[in-house]
Design a protein around this motif. Structure first.
Motif, PDB file in Angstrom:
ATOM      1  N   LYS A 153       0.840  -1.207   0.000  1.00  0.00           N
ATOM      2  CA  LYS A 153       0.000   0.000   0.000  1.00  0.00           C
ATOM      3  C   LYS A 153       0.870   1.249   0.000  1.00  0.00           C
ATOM      4  O   LYS A 153       0.576   2.215  -0.721  1.00  0.00           O
ATOM      5  CB  LYS A 153      -0.947  -0.007   1.208  1.00  0.00           C
ATOM      6  N   VAL A 154       1.942   1.249   0.782  1.00  0.00           N
ATOM      7  CA  VAL A 154       2.838   2.412   0.806  1.00  0.00           C
ATOM      8  C   VAL A 154       3.446   2.622  -0.583  1.00  0.00           C
ATOM      9  O   VAL A 154       3.464   3.743  -1.099  1.00  0.00           O
ATOM     10  CB  VAL A 154       3.929   2.258   1.882  1.00  0.00           C
ATOM     11  N   TYR A 155       3.911   1.550  -1.215  1.00  0.00           N
ATOM     12  CA  TYR A 155       4.467   1.689  -2.560  1.00  0.00           C
ATOM     13  C   TYR A 155       3.396   2.112  -3.558  1.00  0.00           C
ATOM     14  O   TYR A 155       3.681   2.876  -4.500  1.00  0.00           O
ATOM     15  CB  TYR A 155       5.170   0.413  -3.008  1.00  0.00           C
ATOM     16  N   ASP A 156       2.150   1.676  -3.395  1.00  0.00           N
ATOM     17  CA  ASP A 156       1.055   2.141  -4.253  1.00  0.00           C
ATOM     18  C   ASP A 156       0.855   3.647  -4.106  1.00  0.00           C
ATOM     19  O   ASP A 156       0.648   4.358  -5.095  1.00  0.00           O
ATOM     20  CB  ASP A 156      -0.252   1.423  -3.923  1.00  0.00           C
ATOM     21  N   LEU A 157       0.908   4.143  -2.877  1.00  0.00           N
ATOM     22  CA  LEU A 157       0.761   5.581  -2.633  1.00  0.00           C
ATOM     23  C   LEU A 157       1.895   6.362  -3.282  1.00  0.00           C
ATOM     24  O   LEU A 157       1.685   7.441  -3.841  1.00  0.00           O
ATOM     25  CB  LEU A 157       0.706   5.864  -1.129  1.00  0.00           C
ATOM     26  N   ILE A 158       3.099   5.805  -3.216  1.00  0.00           N
ATOM     27  CA  ILE A 158       4.255   6.450  -3.849  1.00  0.00           C
ATOM     28  C   ILE A 158       4.096   6.443  -5.368  1.00  0.00           C
ATOM     29  O   ILE A 158       4.277   7.477  -6.030  1.00  0.00           O
ATOM     30  CB  ILE A 158       5.561   5.749  -3.414  1.00  0.00           C
ATOM     31  N   ARG A 159       3.745   5.287  -5.938  1.00  0.00           N
ATOM     32  CA  ARG A 159       3.589   5.176  -7.399  1.00  0.00           C
ATOM     33  C   ARG A 159       2.504   6.112  -7.929  1.00  0.00           C
ATOM     34  O   ARG A 159       2.641   6.692  -9.004  1.00  0.00           O
ATOM     35  CB  ARG A 159       3.253   3.740  -7.790  1.00  0.00           C
ATOM     36  N   SER A 160       1.421   6.251  -7.162  1.00  0.00           N
ATOM     37  CA  SER A 160       0.314   7.090  -7.616  1.00  0.00           C
ATOM     38  C   SER A 160       0.601   8.582  -7.454  1.00  0.00           C
ATOM     39  O   SER A 160      -0.152   9.411  -7.960  1.00  0.00           O
ATOM     40  CB  SER A 160      -0.953   6.736  -6.838  1.00  0.00           C
ATOM     41  N   GLY A 161       1.657   8.921  -6.721  1.00  0.00           N
ATOM     42  CA  GLY A 161       1.982  10.328  -6.492  1.00  0.00           C
ATOM     43  C   GLY A 161       1.286  10.916  -5.282  1.00  0.00           C
ATOM     44  O   GLY A 161       1.462  12.093  -4.985  1.00  0.00           O
ATOM     45  N   GLU A 162       0.489  10.115  -4.594  1.00  0.00           N
ATOM     46  CA  GLU A 162      -0.194  10.612  -3.400  1.00  0.00           C
ATOM     47  C   GLU A 162       0.779  10.866  -2.255  1.00  0.00           C
ATOM     48  O   GLU A 162       0.524  11.703  -1.398  1.00  0.00           O
ATOM     49  CB  GLU A 162      -1.252   9.608  -2.935  1.00  0.00           C
ATOM     50  N   LEU A 163       1.883  10.122  -2.252  1.00  0.00           N
ATOM     51  CA  LEU A 163       2.903  10.260  -1.217  1.00  0.00           C
ATOM     52  C   LEU A 163       4.233  10.502  -1.916  1.00  0.00           C
ATOM     53  O   LEU A 163       4.710   9.660  -2.676  1.00  0.00           O
ATOM     54  CB  LEU A 163       2.964   8.994  -0.353  1.00  0.00           C
ATOM     55  N   GLU A 164       4.796  11.670  -1.674  1.00  0.00           N
ATOM     56  CA  GLU A 164       6.064  12.044  -2.302  1.00  0.00           C
ATOM     57  C   GLU A 164       7.203  11.184  -1.762  1.00  0.00           C
ATOM     58  O   GLU A 164       7.234  10.842  -0.580  1.00  0.00           O
ATOM     59  CB  GLU A 164       6.354  13.510  -2.002  1.00  0.00           C
ATOM     60  N   SER A 165       8.143  10.863  -2.638  1.00  0.00           N
ATOM     61  CA  SER A 165       9.333  10.147  -2.205  1.00  0.00           C
ATOM     62  C   SER A 165      10.518  10.607  -3.034  1.00  0.00           C
ATOM     63  O   SER A 165      10.354  11.241  -4.078  1.00  0.00           O
ATOM     64  CB  SER A 165       9.154   8.636  -2.342  1.00  0.00           C
ATOM     65  N   VAL A 166      11.705  10.298  -2.542  1.00  0.00           N
ATOM     66  CA  VAL A 166      12.944  10.610  -3.249  1.00  0.00           C
ATOM     67  C   VAL A 166      13.803   9.357  -3.269  1.00  0.00           C
ATOM     68  O   VAL A 166      13.604   8.445  -2.466  1.00  0.00           O
ATOM     69  CB  VAL A 166      13.712  11.771  -2.579  1.00  0.00           C
ATOM     70  N   THR A 167      14.738   9.337  -4.197  1.00  0.00           N
ATOM     71  CA  THR A 167      15.679   8.234  -4.264  1.00  0.00           C
ATOM     72  C   THR A 167      17.043   8.753  -3.825  1.00  0.00           C
ATOM     73  O   THR A 167      17.505   9.785  -4.312  1.00  0.00           O
ATOM     74  CB  THR A 167      15.763   7.669  -5.691  1.00  0.00           C
ATOM     75  N   VAL A 168      17.638   8.030  -2.894  1.00  0.00           N
ATOM     76  CA  VAL A 168      18.986   8.343  -2.430  1.00  0.00           C
ATOM     77  C   VAL A 168      19.827   7.122  -2.779  1.00  0.00           C
ATOM     78  O   VAL A 168      19.684   6.075  -2.136  1.00  0.00           O
ATOM     79  CB  VAL A 168      19.024   8.623  -0.912  1.00  0.00           C
ATOM     80  N   GLY A 169      20.634   7.251  -3.821  1.00  0.00           N
ATOM     81  CA  GLY A 169      21.336   6.072  -4.326  1.00  0.00           C
ATOM     82  C   GLY A 169      20.305   5.089  -4.860  1.00  0.00           C
ATOM     83  O   GLY A 169      19.517   5.414  -5.728  1.00  0.00           O
ATOM     84  N   ARG A 170      20.261   3.903  -4.264  1.00  0.00           N
ATOM     85  CA  ARG A 170      19.256   2.907  -4.653  1.00  0.00           C
ATOM     86  C   ARG A 170      18.113   2.840  -3.647  1.00  0.00           C
ATOM     87  O   ARG A 170      17.210   2.027  -3.795  1.00  0.00           O
ATOM     88  CB  ARG A 170      19.917   1.547  -4.771  1.00  0.00           C
ATOM     89  N   ALA A 171      18.161   3.681  -2.623  1.00  0.00           N
ATOM     90  CA  ALA A 171      17.171   3.623  -1.549  1.00  0.00           C
ATOM     91  C   ALA A 171      16.032   4.608  -1.779  1.00  0.00           C
ATOM     92  O   ALA A 171      16.243   5.739  -2.224  1.00  0.00           O
ATOM     93  CB  ALA A 171      17.841   3.932  -0.209  1.00  0.00           C
ATOM     94  N   ARG A 172      14.817   4.186  -1.482  1.00  0.00           N
ATOM     95  CA  ARG A 172      13.623   5.030  -1.573  1.00  0.00           C
ATOM     96  C   ARG A 172      13.368   5.615  -0.193  1.00  0.00           C
ATOM     97  O   ARG A 172      13.366   4.899   0.816  1.00  0.00           O
ATOM     98  CB  ARG A 172      12.442   4.169  -2.017  1.00  0.00           C
ATOM     99  N   ARG A 173      13.180   6.926  -0.120  1.00  0.00           N
ATOM    100  CA  ARG A 173      12.907   7.588   1.144  1.00  0.00           C
ATOM    101  C   ARG A 173      11.727   8.536   0.981  1.00  0.00           C
ATOM    102  O   ARG A 173      11.497   9.090  -0.092  1.00  0.00           O
ATOM    103  CB  ARG A 173      14.123   8.398   1.631  1.00  0.00           C
ATOM    104  N   VAL A 174      11.001   8.738   2.073  1.00  0.00           N
ATOM    105  CA  VAL A 174       9.866   9.654   2.089  1.00  0.00           C
ATOM    106  C   VAL A 174      10.228  10.819   3.003  1.00  0.00           C
ATOM    107  O   VAL A 174      10.522  10.614   4.195  1.00  0.00           O
ATOM    108  CB  VAL A 174       8.587   8.949   2.604  1.00  0.00           C
ATOM    109  N   PRO A 175      10.252  12.040   2.475  1.00  0.00           N
ATOM    110  CA  PRO A 175      10.521  13.192   3.335  1.00  0.00           C
ATOM    111  C   PRO A 175       9.463  13.286   4.443  1.00  0.00           C
ATOM    112  O   PRO A 175       8.267  13.066   4.183  1.00  0.00           O
ATOM    113  CB  PRO A 175      10.431  14.388   2.388  1.00  0.00           C
ATOM    114  N   ALA A 176       9.905  13.596   5.645  1.00  0.00           N
ATOM    115  CA  ALA A 176       8.991  13.663   6.789  1.00  0.00           C
ATOM    116  C   ALA A 176       7.874  14.668   6.535  1.00  0.00           C
ATOM    117  O   ALA A 176       6.719  14.415   6.877  1.00  0.00           O
ATOM    118  CB  ALA A 176       9.766  14.007   8.058  1.00  0.00           C
ATOM    119  N   ASP A 177       8.195  15.803   5.902  1.00  0.00           N
ATOM    120  CA  ASP A 177       7.154  16.792   5.638  1.00  0.00           C
ATOM    121  C   ASP A 177       6.147  16.291   4.599  1.00  0.00           C
ATOM    122  O   ASP A 177       4.981  16.674   4.625  1.00  0.00           O
ATOM    123  CB  ASP A 177       7.740  18.143   5.254  1.00  0.00           C
ATOM    124  N   ALA A 178       6.578  15.402   3.691  1.00  0.00           N
ATOM    125  CA  ALA A 178       5.647  14.805   2.723  1.00  0.00           C
ATOM    126  C   ALA A 178       4.659  13.895   3.432  1.00  0.00           C
ATOM    127  O   ALA A 178       3.473  13.859   3.093  1.00  0.00           O
ATOM    128  CB  ALA A 178       6.406  14.035   1.650  1.00  0.00           C
TER     129      ALA A 178
END
Length: 65
Positions: A27-52
């Motif tokens: 579900k978290v990855y679905d939210l990220i894929r849909s753009g509902e939850l912003e995320s960034v990539t750091v190297g190969r790692a996916r992270r969600v900014p706390a403010d997002a």
């Protein structure tokens, strides 16, 4: 998050977001894929900014009102 410092982290891991929202990994990855939850990539790692995460929760509250 280790030590209970979730509020201090600037970038959250997917497991930390899962715990904060009490949602499953898919579900978290679905939210990220849909753009509902912003995320960034750091190297190969996916992270969600706390403010997002805060914005996402605020949006849920507005939608529920």
């Amino acid at each position: 998050m280790r030590g209970g410092h979730l509020a201090e982290a600037k970038l959250l891991t997917v497991p930390e977001v899962m715990a904060a929202l009490r949602l499953g990994r898919w579900k978290v990855y679905d939210l990220i894929r849909s753009g509902e939850l912003e995320s960034v990539t750091v190297g190969r790692a996916r992270r969600v900014p706390a403010d997002a995460l805060d914005r996402f929760i605020s949006q849920l509250r507005e939608d529920a009102a």
